[in-house]
Design a protein around this motif. Structure first.
Motif, PDB file in Angstrom:
ATOM      1  N   LEU A 159       8.241  37.454  37.230  1.00 19.45           N
ATOM      2  CA  LEU A 159       7.262  38.318  37.892  1.00 19.45           C
ATOM      3  C   LEU A 159       6.956  37.805  39.299  1.00 19.45           C
ATOM      4  O   LEU A 159       6.849  38.593  40.250  1.00 19.45           O
ATOM      5  CB  LEU A 159       5.962  38.379  37.081  1.00 19.45           C
ATOM      6  CG  LEU A 159       5.993  39.175  35.791  1.00 19.45           C
ATOM      7  CD1 LEU A 159       4.726  38.934  34.981  1.00 19.45           C
ATOM      8  CD2 LEU A 159       6.167  40.651  36.077  1.00 19.45           C
ATOM      9  N   PHE A 160       6.819  36.495  39.432  1.00 18.85           N
ATOM     10  CA  PHE A 160       6.476  35.917  40.731  1.00 18.85           C
ATOM     11  C   PHE A 160       7.586  36.182  41.749  1.00 18.85           C
ATOM     12  O   PHE A 160       7.310  36.430  42.923  1.00 18.85           O
ATOM     13  CB  PHE A 160       6.199  34.416  40.612  1.00 18.85           C
ATOM     14  CG  PHE A 160       5.633  33.863  41.879  1.00 18.85           C
ATOM     15  CD1 PHE A 160       4.267  33.893  42.115  1.00 18.85           C
ATOM     16  CD2 PHE A 160       6.467  33.345  42.864  1.00 18.85           C
ATOM     17  CE1 PHE A 160       3.749  33.424  43.307  1.00 18.85           C
ATOM     18  CE2 PHE A 160       5.950  32.871  44.053  1.00 18.85           C
ATOM     19  CZ  PHE A 160       4.584  32.913  44.273  1.00 18.85           C
ATOM     20  N   ARG A 168      -0.555  46.299  42.196  1.00 20.44           N
ATOM     21  CA  ARG A 168       0.145  46.751  40.980  1.00 20.44           C
ATOM     22  C   ARG A 168       0.936  45.596  40.357  1.00 20.44           C
ATOM     23  O   ARG A 168       0.914  45.405  39.147  1.00 20.44           O
ATOM     24  CB  ARG A 168       1.073  47.914  41.308  1.00 20.44           C
ATOM     25  CG  ARG A 168       0.376  49.251  41.395  1.00 20.44           C
ATOM     26  CD  ARG A 168       1.361  50.407  41.449  1.00 20.44           C
ATOM     27  NE  ARG A 168       2.204  50.396  42.642  1.00 20.44           N
ATOM     28  CZ  ARG A 168       1.862  50.893  43.828  1.00 20.44           C
ATOM     29  NH1 ARG A 168       0.663  51.438  43.979  1.00 20.44           N
ATOM     30  NH2 ARG A 168       2.684  50.851  44.844  1.00 20.44           N
ATOM     31  N   MET A 169       1.624  44.825  41.212  1.00 15.82           N
ATOM     32  CA  MET A 169       2.403  43.700  40.694  1.00 15.82           C
ATOM     33  C   MET A 169       1.488  42.627  40.114  1.00 15.82           C
ATOM     34  O   MET A 169       1.786  42.048  39.068  1.00 15.82           O
ATOM     35  CB  MET A 169       3.292  43.113  41.796  1.00 15.82           C
ATOM     36  CG  MET A 169       4.472  43.983  42.125  1.00 15.82           C
ATOM     37  SD  MET A 169       5.595  43.197  43.290  1.00 15.82           S
ATOM     38  CE  MET A 169       4.722  43.455  44.820  1.00 15.82           C
ATOM     39  N   ALA A 170       0.374  42.344  40.777  1.00 14.09           N
ATOM     40  CA  ALA A 170      -0.560  41.323  40.301  1.00 14.09           C
ATOM     41  C   ALA A 170      -1.131  41.698  38.934  1.00 14.09           C
ATOM     42  O   ALA A 170      -1.361  40.826  38.091  1.00 14.09           O
ATOM     43  CB  ALA A 170      -1.684  41.128  41.311  1.00 14.09           C
ATOM     44  N   ALA A 171      -1.316  42.980  38.692  1.00 14.69           N
ATOM     45  CA  ALA A 171      -1.864  43.438  37.417  1.00 14.69           C
ATOM     46  C   ALA A 171      -0.896  43.193  36.260  1.00 14.69           C
ATOM     47  O   ALA A 171      -1.312  43.199  35.092  1.00 14.69           O
ATOM     48  CB  ALA A 171      -2.213  44.922  37.501  1.00 14.69           C
ATOM     49  N   GLU A 172       0.381  42.963  36.556  1.00 14.85           N
ATOM     50  CA  GLU A 172       1.378  42.727  35.508  1.00 14.85           C
ATOM     51  C   GLU A 172       1.306  41.321  34.916  1.00 14.85           C
ATOM     52  O   GLU A 172       1.848  41.075  33.842  1.00 14.85           O
ATOM     53  CB  GLU A 172       2.780  42.956  36.062  1.00 14.85           C
ATOM     54  CG  GLU A 172       3.067  44.388  36.428  1.00 14.85           C
ATOM     55  CD  GLU A 172       4.466  44.563  36.990  1.00 14.85           C
ATOM     56  OE1 GLU A 172       5.400  43.885  36.495  1.00 14.85           O
ATOM     57  OE2 GLU A 172       4.619  45.358  37.926  1.00 14.85           O
ATOM     58  N   MET A 217      -3.914  40.849  33.966  1.00 14.99           N
ATOM     59  CA  MET A 217      -3.978  40.248  35.284  1.00 14.99           C
ATOM     60  C   MET A 217      -4.430  38.797  35.152  1.00 14.99           C
ATOM     61  O   MET A 217      -5.288  38.492  34.330  1.00 14.99           O
ATOM     62  CB  MET A 217      -4.929  41.035  36.175  1.00 14.99           C
ATOM     63  CG  MET A 217      -5.075  40.472  37.569  1.00 14.99           C
ATOM     64  SD  MET A 217      -6.217  41.444  38.545  1.00 14.99           S
ATOM     65  CE  MET A 217      -5.157  41.865  39.878  1.00 14.99           C
ATOM     66  N   ALA A 218      -3.855  37.921  35.960  1.00 17.18           N
ATOM     67  CA  ALA A 218      -4.236  36.506  35.935  1.00 17.18           C
ATOM     68  C   ALA A 218      -5.712  36.349  36.281  1.00 17.18           C
ATOM     69  O   ALA A 218      -6.274  37.127  37.054  1.00 17.18           O
ATOM     70  CB  ALA A 218      -3.381  35.718  36.922  1.00 17.18           C
ATOM     71  N   GLU A 219      -6.313  35.341  35.713  1.00 18.14           N
ATOM     72  CA  GLU A 219      -7.710  35.026  36.018  1.00 18.14           C
ATOM     73  C   GLU A 219      -7.757  34.181  37.288  1.00 18.14           C
ATOM     74  O   GLU A 219      -7.081  33.160  37.389  1.00 18.14           O
ATOM     75  CB  GLU A 219      -8.330  34.245  34.858  1.00 18.14           C
ATOM     76  CG  GLU A 219      -9.754  33.846  35.107  1.00 18.14           C
ATOM     77  CD  GLU A 219     -10.327  32.979  33.990  1.00 18.14           C
ATOM     78  OE1 GLU A 219     -11.417  32.422  34.224  1.00 18.14           O
ATOM     79  OE2 GLU A 219      -9.696  32.848  32.933  1.00 18.14           O
TER      80      GLU A 219
END
Length: 116
Positions: free
Chosen positions: A43-44, A95-99, A1-3
């Protein structure tokens, strides 16, 4: 996941949701490692399609830094902080953000438009 990091340390992102406001602009600047921009954008795009279908969504546009910059900036307009918070808090969005890879850094901030 992004910081996630605060663009303004005096106003953390999650504190901004406590203020009822609208319309609002979410400006989210991402620092993407060299060579990873296209994978990030793939992904975005999936996230963007989800967000476009959410109540209160108005518009969204992604911008790329010039001259070899590693920055990408999403500018999204929402009807209210409540609508944005609901979309971001949804299990599907989470869920998508965790990718997103851990080496992506995100600086989100909420703004209100000013008439000039």
């Amino acid at each position: 996941m992004a910081e996630l990091r605060s663009l303004d340390p005096n106003t953390p992102m999650f504190a901004q949701f406590k203020e009822e406001a609208g319309p609002i602009v979410l400006a989210n600047t991402f620092v993407v490692p060299k060579g990873e921009a296209e994978a990030f954008l793939d992904l975005f795009r999936r996230q963007a399609e989800f967000m476009k279908a959410q109540p209160g969504f108005v518009s969204l546009q992604m911008h790329r830094g010039t001259a070899g910059s590693r920055l990408l900036m999403n500018v999204a307009v929402w009807e209210s902080t409540e609508a944005l918070a609901a979309a971001l808090g949804s299990p599907e969005f989470q869920r998508m953000a965790a990718e997103f890879p851990d080496d992506i850094v995100s600086y989100p901030h909420i703004f209100e438009p000013i008439d000039l």
